[in-house]
Design a protein around this motif. Structure first.
Motif, PDB file in Angstrom:
ATOM      1  N   LYS A  96       0.834  -1.198   0.000  1.00  0.00           N
ATOM      2  CA  LYS A  96       0.000   0.000   0.000  1.00  0.00           C
ATOM      3  C   LYS A  96       0.871   1.251   0.000  1.00  0.00           C
ATOM      4  CE  LYS A  96      -3.561   2.415   2.552  1.00  0.00           C
ATOM      5  NZ  LYS A  96      -4.196   2.596   3.843  1.00  0.00           N
ATOM      6  N   ASP A  97       1.903   1.269   0.845  1.00  0.00           N
ATOM      7  CA  ASP A  97       2.813   2.421   0.890  1.00  0.00           C
ATOM      8  C   ASP A  97       3.523   2.626  -0.440  1.00  0.00           C
ATOM      9  OD1 ASP A  97       2.092   2.799   3.525  1.00  0.00           O
ATOM     10  OD2 ASP A  97       3.903   1.850   4.346  1.00  0.00           O
ATOM     11  N   VAL A  98       4.005   1.538  -1.023  1.00  0.00           N
ATOM     12  CA  VAL A  98       4.714   1.632  -2.302  1.00  0.00           C
ATOM     13  C   VAL A  98       3.778   2.115  -3.407  1.00  0.00           C
ATOM     14  CG1 VAL A  98       5.844   0.256  -4.103  1.00  0.00           C
ATOM     15  CG2 VAL A  98       6.498  -0.044  -1.738  1.00  0.00           C
ATOM     16  N   SER A  99       2.553   1.605  -3.434  1.00  0.00           N
ATOM     17  CA  SER A  99       1.616   2.031  -4.483  1.00  0.00           C
ATOM     18  C   SER A  99       1.271   3.506  -4.348  1.00  0.00           C
ATOM     19  CB  SER A  99       0.357   1.179  -4.461  1.00  0.00           C
ATOM     20  OG  SER A  99      -0.394   1.420  -3.293  1.00  0.00           O
ATOM     21  N   GLU A 100       1.124   4.000  -3.120  1.00  0.00           N
ATOM     22  CA  GLU A 100       0.866   5.433  -2.921  1.00  0.00           C
ATOM     23  C   GLU A 100       2.046   6.276  -3.408  1.00  0.00           C
ATOM     24  OE1 GLU A 100      -0.048   5.719   1.216  1.00  0.00           O
ATOM     25  OE2 GLU A 100      -2.055   4.880   0.965  1.00  0.00           O
ATOM     26  N   GLU A 101       3.261   5.832  -3.110  1.00  0.00           N
ATOM     27  CA  GLU A 101       4.455   6.560  -3.557  1.00  0.00           C
ATOM     28  C   GLU A 101       4.572   6.539  -5.079  1.00  0.00           C
ATOM     29  OE1 GLU A 101       6.701   8.418  -1.871  1.00  0.00           O
ATOM     30  OE2 GLU A 101       5.411   8.147  -0.131  1.00  0.00           O
ATOM     31  N   ILE A 102       4.264   5.407  -5.701  1.00  0.00           N
ATOM     32  CA  ILE A 102       4.337   5.313  -7.160  1.00  0.00           C
ATOM     33  C   ILE A 102       3.347   6.266  -7.802  1.00  0.00           C
ATOM     34  CG2 ILE A 102       3.814   3.800  -9.119  1.00  0.00           C
ATOM     35  CD1 ILE A 102       5.076   1.513  -7.536  1.00  0.00           C
ATOM     36  N   LEU A 103       2.141   6.334  -7.255  1.00  0.00           N
ATOM     37  CA  LEU A 103       1.153   7.263  -7.808  1.00  0.00           C
ATOM     38  C   LEU A 103       1.616   8.708  -7.689  1.00  0.00           C
ATOM     39  CD1 LEU A 103      -2.183   5.659  -6.583  1.00  0.00           C
ATOM     40  CD2 LEU A 103      -1.298   5.751  -8.917  1.00  0.00           C
ATOM     41  N   ILE A 104       2.239   9.053  -6.571  1.00  0.00           N
ATOM     42  CA  ILE A 104       2.770  10.408  -6.397  1.00  0.00           C
ATOM     43  C   ILE A 104       3.869  10.683  -7.414  1.00  0.00           C
ATOM     44  CG2 ILE A 104       4.091  11.891  -4.832  1.00  0.00           C
ATOM     45  CD1 ILE A 104       2.532  10.554  -2.515  1.00  0.00           C
ATOM     46  N   ILE A 105       4.772   9.728  -7.593  1.00  0.00           N
ATOM     47  CA  ILE A 105       5.881   9.896  -8.542  1.00  0.00           C
ATOM     48  C   ILE A 105       5.364  10.063  -9.962  1.00  0.00           C
ATOM     49  CG2 ILE A 105       7.829   8.681  -9.614  1.00  0.00           C
ATOM     50  CD1 ILE A 105       8.379   7.486  -6.795  1.00  0.00           C
ATOM     51  N   VAL A 106       4.396   9.243 -10.350  1.00  0.00           N
ATOM     52  CA  VAL A 106       3.846   9.328 -11.708  1.00  0.00           C
ATOM     53  C   VAL A 106       3.171  10.673 -11.938  1.00  0.00           C
ATOM     54  CG1 VAL A 106       2.080   8.365 -13.234  1.00  0.00           C
ATOM     55  CG2 VAL A 106       3.642   6.844 -12.046  1.00  0.00           C
ATOM     56  N   GLU A 107       2.404  11.138 -10.968  1.00  0.00           N
ATOM     57  CA  GLU A 107       1.725  12.434 -11.121  1.00  0.00           C
ATOM     58  C   GLU A 107       2.731  13.582 -11.192  1.00  0.00           C
ATOM     59  OE1 GLU A 107      -1.462  12.990 -11.809  1.00  0.00           O
ATOM     60  OE2 GLU A 107      -1.613  10.813 -11.875  1.00  0.00           O
ATOM     61  N   ASP A 113       6.781  16.842 -16.964  1.00  0.00           N
ATOM     62  CA  ASP A 113       6.817  16.678 -18.421  1.00  0.00           C
ATOM     63  C   ASP A 113       6.004  17.754 -19.130  1.00  0.00           C
ATOM     64  OD1 ASP A 113       8.376  14.484 -18.019  1.00  0.00           O
ATOM     65  OD2 ASP A 113       6.837  13.012 -18.528  1.00  0.00           O
ATOM     66  N   ALA A 114       5.023  18.333 -18.458  1.00  0.00           N
ATOM     67  CA  ALA A 114       4.166  19.343 -19.077  1.00  0.00           C
ATOM     68  C   ALA A 114       4.734  20.754 -18.974  1.00  0.00           C
ATOM     69  CB  ALA A 114       2.781  19.300 -18.433  1.00  0.00           C
ATOM     70  N   THR A 115       5.858  20.931 -18.290  1.00  0.00           N
ATOM     71  CA  THR A 115       6.413  22.279 -18.133  1.00  0.00           C
ATOM     72  C   THR A 115       7.064  22.769 -19.419  1.00  0.00           C
ATOM     73  OG1 THR A 115       8.505  21.429 -17.285  1.00  0.00           O
ATOM     74  CG2 THR A 115       6.824  22.022 -15.656  1.00  0.00           C
ATOM     75  N   ASP A 116       6.978  24.078 -19.614  1.00  0.00           N
ATOM     76  CA  ASP A 116       7.591  24.759 -20.761  1.00  0.00           C
ATOM     77  C   ASP A 116       8.233  26.036 -20.228  1.00  0.00           C
ATOM     78  OD1 ASP A 116       8.353  25.576 -23.266  1.00  0.00           O
ATOM     79  OD2 ASP A 116       6.385  26.374 -23.804  1.00  0.00           O
ATOM     80  N   GLU A 117       9.414  25.883 -19.627  1.00  0.00           N
ATOM     81  CA  GLU A 117      10.059  27.009 -18.961  1.00  0.00           C
ATOM     82  C   GLU A 117      10.546  28.081 -19.925  1.00  0.00           C
ATOM     83  OE1 GLU A 117      13.024  25.470 -16.337  1.00  0.00           O
ATOM     84  OE2 GLU A 117      11.542  24.543 -15.018  1.00  0.00           O
ATOM     85  N   ASP A 118      10.899  27.701 -21.152  1.00  0.00           N
ATOM     86  CA  ASP A 118      11.387  28.710 -22.095  1.00  0.00           C
ATOM     87  C   ASP A 118      10.257  29.322 -22.925  1.00  0.00           C
ATOM     88  OD1 ASP A 118      10.883  26.483 -23.583  1.00  0.00           O
ATOM     89  OD2 ASP A 118      12.873  26.348 -24.477  1.00  0.00           O
ATOM     90  N   LYS A 119       9.034  28.937 -22.654  1.00  0.00           N
ATOM     91  CA  LYS A 119       7.823  29.520 -23.261  1.00  0.00           C
ATOM     92  C   LYS A 119       7.849  29.536 -24.791  1.00  0.00           C
ATOM     93  CE  LYS A 119       6.352  30.928 -19.173  1.00  0.00           C
ATOM     94  NZ  LYS A 119       6.066  29.861 -18.285  1.00  0.00           N
ATOM     95  N   ASP A 120       8.322  28.440 -25.403  1.00  0.00           N
ATOM     96  CA  ASP A 120       8.344  28.377 -26.867  1.00  0.00           C
ATOM     97  C   ASP A 120       7.221  27.506 -27.425  1.00  0.00           C
ATOM     98  OD1 ASP A 120       9.284  25.918 -26.113  1.00  0.00           O
ATOM     99  OD2 ASP A 120      11.024  25.924 -27.444  1.00  0.00           O
ATOM    100  N   GLY A 121       6.341  27.045 -26.571  1.00  0.00           N
ATOM    101  CA  GLY A 121       5.196  26.270 -27.014  1.00  0.00           C
ATOM    102  C   GLY A 121       5.432  24.772 -27.088  1.00  0.00           C
ATOM    103  N   VAL A 122       6.642  24.324 -26.816  1.00  0.00           N
ATOM    104  CA  VAL A 122       6.965  22.897 -26.846  1.00  0.00           C
ATOM    105  C   VAL A 122       7.429  22.496 -25.449  1.00  0.00           C
ATOM    106  CG1 VAL A 122       8.433  21.129 -27.874  1.00  0.00           C
ATOM    107  CG2 VAL A 122       7.673  23.063 -29.263  1.00  0.00           C
ATOM    108  N   ASN A 123       6.880  21.381 -24.948  1.00  0.00           N
ATOM    109  CA  ASN A 123       7.290  20.924 -23.624  1.00  0.00           C
ATOM    110  C   ASN A 123       8.795  20.691 -23.588  1.00  0.00           C
ATOM    111  OD1 ASN A 123       4.599  20.975 -23.033  1.00  0.00           O
ATOM    112  ND2 ASN A 123       4.332  18.763 -23.057  1.00  0.00           N
TER     113      ASN A 123
END
Length: 133
Positions: A96-107, A113-123
């Motif tokens: 149960k502890d491992v599955s909760e940690e895996i879900l946190i890591i995946v999220e 992965d969705a960040t675009d720090e240089d604001k050029d429109g591509v992740n």
């Protein structure tokens, strides 16, 4: 001179192998990251359903499983008893502890992965080379 050519050839072969492995591994890793939360949710739902079942239904379910896997009945029974005596509750809590940690890591990985720090429109993750990643 021949040793340098052999090293360059080996380096080229290794580079091509690494590119091929990355092409193969990338979809596999994506599949694993997408399927882990689904598998964990199914397992948690199944366990919650199991906990709500009356004892007679649980005995019926276990009996049906052992009936269809009758050829390995002693093995199934031994595995169940070994799990009970060997700390099934500890394993259940750890999973149960491992599955909760895996879900946190995946999220968190999805957010990163969705960040675009240089604001050029591509992740940013799509702009980074495999070595830098």
């Amino acid at each position: 001179m021949a040793a340098d050519d052999a090293e360059e050839t080996a380096a080229e072969v290794m580079a091509k192998a690494a590119e091929l492995l990355q092409k193969i591994a990338s979809p596999f890793i994506s599949f694993v990251f997408e399927s882990i939360p689904i598998v964990i949710n199914i397992a948690q739902s199944s366990y919650n359903f199991y906990k709500r079942l009356p004892t007679n239904y649980i005995h019926f379910l276990i009996g049906t499983i052992m009936c269809f896997f009758g050829g390995i009945y002693p093995t199934v029974f031994a595995a169940i008893e070994a799990a009970e005596h060997g700390g099934l509750t500890t394993v259940r809590k750890a999973l149960k502890d491992v599955s909760e940690e895996i879900l946190i890591i995946v999220e968190e990985s999805k957010k990163d992965d969705a960040t675009d720090e240089d604001k050029d429109g591509v992740n940013d993750v799509k702009q980074i080379s495999g070595k830098a990643l």
